[in-house]
Design a protein around this motif. Structure first.
Motif, PDB file in Angstrom:
ATOM      1  N   TYR A   1       0.892  -1.293   0.126  1.00 29.24           N
ATOM      2  CA  TYR A   1       0.069  -0.030   0.047  1.00 29.24           C
ATOM      3  C   TYR A   1       0.872   1.255  -0.064  1.00 29.24           C
ATOM      4  CZ  TYR A   1      -4.259   2.964   0.875  1.00 29.24           C
ATOM      5  OH  TYR A   1      -5.108   3.779   0.772  1.00 29.24           O
ATOM      6  N   PRO A   2       0.672   2.238  -0.813  1.00 25.82           N
ATOM      7  CA  PRO A   2       1.395   3.595  -1.059  1.00 25.82           C
ATOM      8  C   PRO A   2       1.502   4.391   0.333  1.00 25.82           C
ATOM      9  CG  PRO A   2      -0.142   3.261  -2.812  1.00 25.82           C
ATOM     10  CD  PRO A   2      -0.548   2.220  -1.671  1.00 25.82           C
ATOM     11  N   ALA A   3       2.602   4.603   0.607  1.00 26.79           N
ATOM     12  CA  ALA A   3       2.836   5.286   2.121  1.00 26.79           C
ATOM     13  C   ALA A   3       2.136   6.908   2.184  1.00 26.79           C
ATOM     14  CB  ALA A   3       4.339   5.731   2.309  1.00 26.79           C
ATOM     15  N   ASP A   4       2.072   7.416   0.817  1.00 24.96           N
ATOM     16  CA  ASP A   4       1.156   8.610   0.826  1.00 24.96           C
ATOM     17  C   ASP A   4      -0.208   8.352   0.926  1.00 24.96           C
ATOM     18  OD1 ASP A   4       0.871   7.562  -1.650  1.00 24.96           O
ATOM     19  OD2 ASP A   4       1.299   9.388  -2.762  1.00 24.96           O
ATOM     20  N   ARG A   5      -0.716   7.211   1.132  1.00 23.81           N
ATOM     21  CA  ARG A   5      -2.276   7.174   1.306  1.00 23.81           C
ATOM     22  C   ARG A   5      -2.522   6.589   2.486  1.00 23.81           C
ATOM     23  NH1 ARG A   5      -4.187   4.106  -4.218  1.00 23.81           N
ATOM     24  NH2 ARG A   5      -6.245   4.116  -2.992  1.00 23.81           N
ATOM     25  N   LEU A   6      -1.565   6.278   3.204  1.00 22.17           N
ATOM     26  CA  LEU A   6      -1.747   5.573   4.574  1.00 22.17           C
ATOM     27  C   LEU A   6      -2.100   6.800   5.461  1.00 22.17           C
ATOM     28  CD1 LEU A   6      -1.156   2.860   5.780  1.00 22.17           C
ATOM     29  CD2 LEU A   6       0.881   3.763   6.899  1.00 22.17           C
ATOM     30  N   GLN A   7      -3.307   6.428   6.216  1.00 23.69           N
ATOM     31  CA  GLN A   7      -3.803   7.248   7.258  1.00 23.69           C
ATOM     32  C   GLN A   7      -2.964   6.997   8.681  1.00 23.69           C
ATOM     33  OE1 GLN A   7      -8.054   6.965   7.317  1.00 23.69           O
ATOM     34  NE2 GLN A   7      -8.257   8.012   5.446  1.00 23.69           N
TER      35      GLN A   7
END
Length: 345
Positions: free
Chosen positions: A178-184
């Motif tokens: 999962y992309p880090a920039d989309r991780l909440q």
């Protein structure tokens, strides 16, 4: 995105329906392909303590296993939401002692442990309830051990920008693809960052936890993930405790399943032989439905035999008890998993 009304778990008082829990579930294979689902398998979730096995990856990668001769039970308690039994507390203390770390370095806060007998003994002996009794003290002790070993600041280890917390983000995004920039990012109950991502990505993480050899990845990280799996399945009592679902499930399946629950109705399971990953989120956050759903999913998938299901009946169909310890109701699953349209028989 798959959209569907989810299955239900019904709560009966006597023969009368009193409450209903809705839920979401995702079942994926070792490549992350959705196989079965209920509700919305893409739902964004905070898996809470179910992520602890992944949060410990950077701990092992720091070199602490070799530096401190860590044992399986110590790795297992780092992944735990333990009951505060004597064995749990002793194990966390051992981890801190190996790193020459004081107990007051723990910043997880405290609460009354699930093991009331051990808590009562503490009070009778004039002891104090300290953060080591927190069910997250194992995770925090692991973080502190790694950070101290690497010469980093232990006082700020909870900060989202701490190098260790950034390493955790990298590990979670890698294992869950999962992309880090989309991780909440938010804050968990024990004060450290908690990570949000889609339910099906969490299921993929548990697929890789259960069967890292099926992951097309360099052997370095897979070796440590296998250590975490083996520590958890080899020491299930350290992951949870007496009469707890994760412990009883892993005991029953004798290394074939790895399991970790989390707050707000979360339960994850990885199946070692097939590399199947399962993630469950109860919509209203009530944990009492999570074990019922998880076992029914295992039964419907043919992973759990009727004999195994019956041996875990207290978790599969738990009783509703009154204050007189009389059975007055039950919790019953009411759903059939949906097969994803991309899956062929």
């Amino acid at each position: 995105m798959v959209k569907s009304m989810g299955g239900k778990v019904n709560v009966y008082r006597g023969q009368h329906l009193e409450s209903t829990h809705d839920f979401h579930a995702a079942v994926v294979n070792s490549e992350g392909t959705l196989l079965y689902y209920s509700g919305n398998p893409d739902r964004y979730v905070f898996p809470r303590s179910s992520m602890k096995p992944f949060q410990i990856i950077p701990v092992l990668e720091s070199g602490v296993i070799e530096a401190f001769s860590l044992k399986g039970k110590e790795i297992s308690v780092m992944c735990s939401s333990h009951s505060g039994e004597a064995g749990h507390i002793d194990c966390v203390r051992t981890i801190l002692q190996k790193g020459n770390l004081p107990e007051n370095a723990l910043q997880c806060g405290t609460h009354i442990p699930r093991d009331i007998d051990n808590y009562n003994d503490l009070i009778r002996n004039g002891g104090q309830l300290t953060p080591i009794f927190s069910n997250c003290s194992g995770k925090h002790s692991g973080m502190l051990l790694a950070i101290s070993h690497m010469g980093e600041d232990i006082d700020t280890y909870r900060d989202a920008g701490h190098p260790h917390q950034l390493r955790i983000i990298e590990a979670i995004c890698d294992v869950c693809d999962y992309p880090a920039d989309r991780l909440q990012i938010s804050i968990d109950g024990c004060g450290v960052p908690v990570h949000g991502l889609p339910l099906n990505r969490v299921a993929l993480g548990f697929s890789r936890l259960a069967a890292p050899e099926k992951w097309d990845k360099d052997d370095h990280r897979k070796r440590y993930i296998a250590m975490i799996r083996d520590a958890m399945t080899g020491n299930p009592c350290m992951v949870a405790g007496t009469d707890r679902f994760d412990t009883d499930l892993m005991d029953t399946f004798n290394g074939r399943l790895v399991a970790k629950g989390g707050a707000e109705g979360f339960q994850c399971i990885g199946v070692r032989e097939s590399g199947t990953g399962i993630a469950v989120k109860v919509e209203d956050g009530n944990n009492r439905a999570a074990t019922v759903i998880a076992l029914e999913i295992l039964r419907q998938l043919g992973i759990c035999s009727e004999e195994e299901y019956k041996s875990l009946e207290k978790h599969a169909k738990p009783a509703i008890m009154n204050a007189r310890n009389e059975r007055v109701g039950s919790i019953i699953p009411d759903f059939v998993l949906k097969k994803h349209s991309q899956v062929t028989l």
